[in-house]
Enzyme design. Structure first.
Site, mmCIF file in Angstrom:
data_model
loop_
_atom_site.group_PDB
_atom_site.id
_atom_site.type_symbol
_atom_site.label_atom_id
_atom_site.label_comp_id
_atom_site.label_asym_id
_atom_site.label_seq_id
_atom_site.Cartn_x
_atom_site.Cartn_y
_atom_site.Cartn_z
ATOM 1 N N TYR A 86 0.831 -1.208 0.000
ATOM 2 C CA TYR A 86 0.000 0.000 0.000
ATOM 3 C C TYR A 86 0.865 1.258 0.000
ATOM 4 O O TYR A 86 0.492 2.277 -0.597
ATOM 5 C CB TYR A 86 -0.986 -0.004 1.174
ATOM 6 C CG TYR A 86 -2.182 -0.886 0.887
ATOM 7 C CD1 TYR A 86 -3.251 -0.416 0.129
ATOM 8 C CD2 TYR A 86 -2.220 -2.208 1.319
ATOM 9 C CE1 TYR A 86 -4.336 -1.232 -0.170
ATOM 10 C CE2 TYR A 86 -3.294 -3.033 1.030
ATOM 11 C CZ TYR A 86 -4.358 -2.535 0.290
ATOM 12 O OH TYR A 86 -5.425 -3.341 -0.019
ATOM 13 N N ASP A 94 -7.664 6.588 -4.380
ATOM 14 C CA ASP A 94 -6.464 7.315 -4.797
ATOM 15 C C ASP A 94 -6.518 8.825 -4.552
ATOM 16 O O ASP A 94 -5.509 9.518 -4.702
ATOM 17 C CB ASP A 94 -6.160 7.024 -6.284
ATOM 18 C CG ASP A 94 -7.328 7.339 -7.218
ATOM 19 O OD1 ASP A 94 -8.062 8.315 -6.974
ATOM 20 O OD2 ASP A 94 -7.490 6.611 -8.223
ATOM 21 N N HIS A 109 -14.878 2.908 -0.366
ATOM 22 C CA HIS A 109 -13.850 1.933 0.004
ATOM 23 C C HIS A 109 -12.698 2.578 0.768
ATOM 24 O O HIS A 109 -11.580 2.057 0.766
ATOM 25 C CB HIS A 109 -13.354 1.188 -1.245
ATOM 26 C CG HIS A 109 -14.396 0.262 -1.822
ATOM 27 N ND1 HIS A 109 -14.307 -0.307 -3.079
ATOM 28 C CD2 HIS A 109 -15.547 -0.212 -1.284
ATOM 29 C CE1 HIS A 109 -15.370 -1.066 -3.285
ATOM 30 N NE2 HIS A 109 -16.141 -1.018 -2.227
ATOM 31 N N CYS A 135 -7.209 0.838 17.372
ATOM 32 C CA CYS A 135 -7.999 1.888 18.037
ATOM 33 C C CYS A 135 -8.553 2.921 17.083
ATOM 34 O O CYS A 135 -9.219 3.864 17.517
ATOM 35 C CB CYS A 135 -7.176 2.579 19.123
ATOM 36 S SG CYS A 135 -5.964 3.768 18.482
ATOM 37 N N CYS A 168 1.264 2.335 16.854
ATOM 38 C CA CYS A 168 0.391 3.339 17.467
ATOM 39 C C CYS A 168 0.692 3.379 18.964
ATOM 40 O O CYS A 168 1.151 2.389 19.550
ATOM 41 C CB CYS A 168 -1.061 2.940 17.219
ATOM 42 S SG CYS A 168 -2.271 4.054 17.951
ATOM 43 N N CYS A 179 -1.286 3.100 21.251
ATOM 44 C CA CYS A 179 -2.112 2.092 21.950
ATOM 45 C C CYS A 179 -1.491 0.696 21.876
ATOM 46 O O CYS A 179 -2.015 -0.247 22.459
ATOM 47 C CB CYS A 179 -3.524 2.070 21.367
ATOM 48 S SG CYS A 179 -3.663 1.120 19.828
ATOM 49 N N ALA A 218 -12.994 7.008 -20.225
ATOM 50 C CA ALA A 218 -13.709 8.074 -19.528
ATOM 51 C C ALA A 218 -13.169 9.466 -19.866
ATOM 52 O O ALA A 218 -13.931 10.431 -19.914
ATOM 53 C CB ALA A 218 -13.629 7.829 -18.019
HETATM 54 P P1 OAD Z 1 -12.195 -2.861 -11.876
HETATM 55 O O1 OAD Z 1 -10.741 -2.999 -12.132
HETATM 56 O O2 OAD Z 1 -12.933 -4.061 -11.413
HETATM 57 O O3 OAD Z 1 -12.922 -2.350 -13.194
HETATM 58 C C1 OAD Z 1 -12.398 -1.294 -13.930
HETATM 59 C C2 OAD Z 1 -13.379 -0.979 -15.040
HETATM 60 O O4 OAD Z 1 -12.905 0.167 -15.708
HETATM 61 C C3 OAD Z 1 -13.523 -2.083 -16.098
HETATM 62 O O5 OAD Z 1 -14.901 -2.312 -16.350
HETATM 63 C C4 OAD Z 1 -12.823 -1.503 -17.324
HETATM 64 O O6 OAD Z 1 -13.446 -1.894 -18.556
HETATM 65 C C5 OAD Z 1 -13.016 -0.033 -17.091
HETATM 66 N N1 OAD Z 1 -11.995 0.848 -17.710
HETATM 67 C C6 OAD Z 1 -10.698 0.588 -17.979
HETATM 68 N N2 OAD Z 1 -10.096 1.662 -18.506
HETATM 69 C C7 OAD Z 1 -11.046 2.635 -18.555
HETATM 70 C C8 OAD Z 1 -11.047 3.985 -18.978
HETATM 71 N N3 OAD Z 1 -9.949 4.590 -19.463
HETATM 72 N N4 OAD Z 1 -12.207 4.677 -18.893
HETATM 73 C C9 OAD Z 1 -13.330 4.095 -18.412
HETATM 74 N N5 OAD Z 1 -13.385 2.831 -18.003
HETATM 75 C C10 OAD Z 1 -12.261 2.104 -18.058
HETATM 76 O O7 OAD Z 1 -12.354 -1.613 -10.873
HETATM 77 P P2 OAD Z 1 -13.553 -1.284 -9.888
HETATM 78 O O8 OAD Z 1 -14.863 -1.525 -10.537
HETATM 79 O O9 OAD Z 1 -13.276 0.070 -9.348
HETATM 80 O O10 OAD Z 1 -12.112 -2.811 -3.922
HETATM 81 O O11 OAD Z 1 -13.326 -2.346 -8.744
HETATM 82 C C11 OAD Z 1 -14.175 -2.348 -7.642
HETATM 83 C C12 OAD Z 1 -13.417 -2.702 -6.411
HETATM 84 O O12 OAD Z 1 -12.716 -3.935 -6.605
HETATM 85 C C13 OAD Z 1 -12.310 -1.754 -6.022
HETATM 86 O O13 OAD Z 1 -12.776 -0.611 -5.308
HETATM 87 C C14 OAD Z 1 -11.428 -2.596 -5.167
HETATM 88 C C15 OAD Z 1 -11.390 -3.834 -6.012
HETATM 89 O O14 OAD Z 1 -11.136 -5.018 -5.341
HETATM 90 C C16 OAD Z 1 -11.424 -3.037 -2.809
HETATM 91 O O15 OAD Z 1 -10.206 -3.048 -2.770
HETATM 92 C C17 OAD Z 1 -12.297 -3.262 -1.616
#
Ligand code: OAD
Length: 255
Positions: A70, A107, A122, A133, A153, A155, A236
């Site tokens: 991370y 991010d 998230h 804590c 920490c 704690c 996007a």
């Molecule tokens: P994903 O990596 O699952 O999905 C990313 C999506 O973005 C896909 O559907 C791609 O087609 C699309 N994509 C890629 N490039 C793009 C672009 N330039 N413009 C638009 N779309 C694009 O990411 P999330 O849906 O955010 O959770 O994943 C959900 C969660 O899964 C995250 O928050 C994280 C992960 O595990 C945790 O860590 C709890």
């Protein structure tokens, strides 16, 4: 991308829309240079195992490994810049009387672009919090103080990134704000999310069932593409500015 022209019925709904929710995922930050989680060879969950890095058990077993991963992601996120998709979403907030940006991203790029009141479902990489804590500190300070292992920490616990891991509940206040807004929305924009991780992904269907128009901006189809009133099949950073121009045109149209 093909020139974007909205069908008249959707244009009318956008003209009248008052309550709008944008729901974003990792794809929004892809054009800034951050990897998504799924769908590509360089995706994070193609290269790393989530159960070794993104669960409380992983942190308890291997705190150094999890902290370093991370810390590295925090360094990468801090070194990149918001892209035209983030900037377009800042402007979207001015187009409607009520606009809420709900993100799964940790991010901080929406906030750095200038979006306000962002709901982070998230959590965030910009803070660390004590696993025992809940005391918080800036991730920047935490990494500076201790790049290789989680800082201790007062704690006696260990600091961890303030993100939500698999098996952990989402922050209740954030989830409530997001679900209330989605259920009452006139328009939901789903941008750059594979919509595979629940409960966050459920917001799309919730909005749809509540009568919202759903617009998806994603180069790839998702499990929720079928209920979208419009799919903008583009990155996007290109699709959102094009959609913004169309929304402005529709909202100027006479009643
Ligand atoms: P994903 O990596 O699952 O999905 C990313 C999506 O973005 C896909 O559907 C791609 O087609 C699309 N994509 C890629 N490039 C793009 C672009 N330039 N413009 C638009 N779309 C694009 O990411 P999330 O849906 O955010 O959770 O994943 C959900 C969660 O899964 C995250 O928050 C994280 C992960 O595990 C945790 O860590 C709890």
């Amino acid at each position: 991308m093909e020139p974007l022209v909205l069908p008249p019925e959707l244009c009318r709904r956008l003209r009248d829309a008052e309550r709008v929710v944008a729901f974003t995922g990792a794809g929004v930050s892809q054009e800034s240079g951050l990897a998504t989680f799924r769908g590509r060879d360089d995706a994070l969950w193609q290269r790393f195992r989530p159960e070794e890095l993104a669960t409380p058990q992983a942190f308890e077993r291997h705190p150094r490994r999890v902290w370093q991963w991370y810390a590295s992601r925090f360094g990468t996120a801090s070194a990149v810049e918001p892209n035209p998709a983030h900037h377009a979403l800042v402007r979207f907030a001015d187009l409607f009387p009520s606009f809420l940006l709900v993100t799964q991203n940790v991010d901080g790029l929406h906030q750095r672009a200038g979006s306000r009141g962002v709901v982070e479902l998230h959590g965030t990489l910009r803070h660390a919090r004590c696993h025992a804590c809940d005391r918080r500190m800036e991730m920047r300070d935490a990494v500076e103080r201790s790049p290789e292992e989680p800082p201790a920490c007062a704690c006696g616990g260990l600091f961890r990134p303030a993100v939500v891991w698999f098996g952990e509940p989402l922050p209740l206040a954030a989830l409530e704000r997001a679900t209330t807004a989605a259920a009452g929305a006139d328009l939901l924009l789903a941008v750059g999310t594979s919509a595979t991780v629940f409960p966050a992904a459920g917001l799309i269907e919730l909005a749809h069932r509540g009568g919202a128009a759903v617009i998806e901006v994603n180069p790839q189809p998702t499990a929720f593409s079928g209920l979208a009133d419009l799919r903008v099949t583009a990155p996007a950073g290109v699709g959102l500015p094009a959609l913004e121009a169309e929304v402005r045109r529709c909202r100027r149209a006479p009643s």
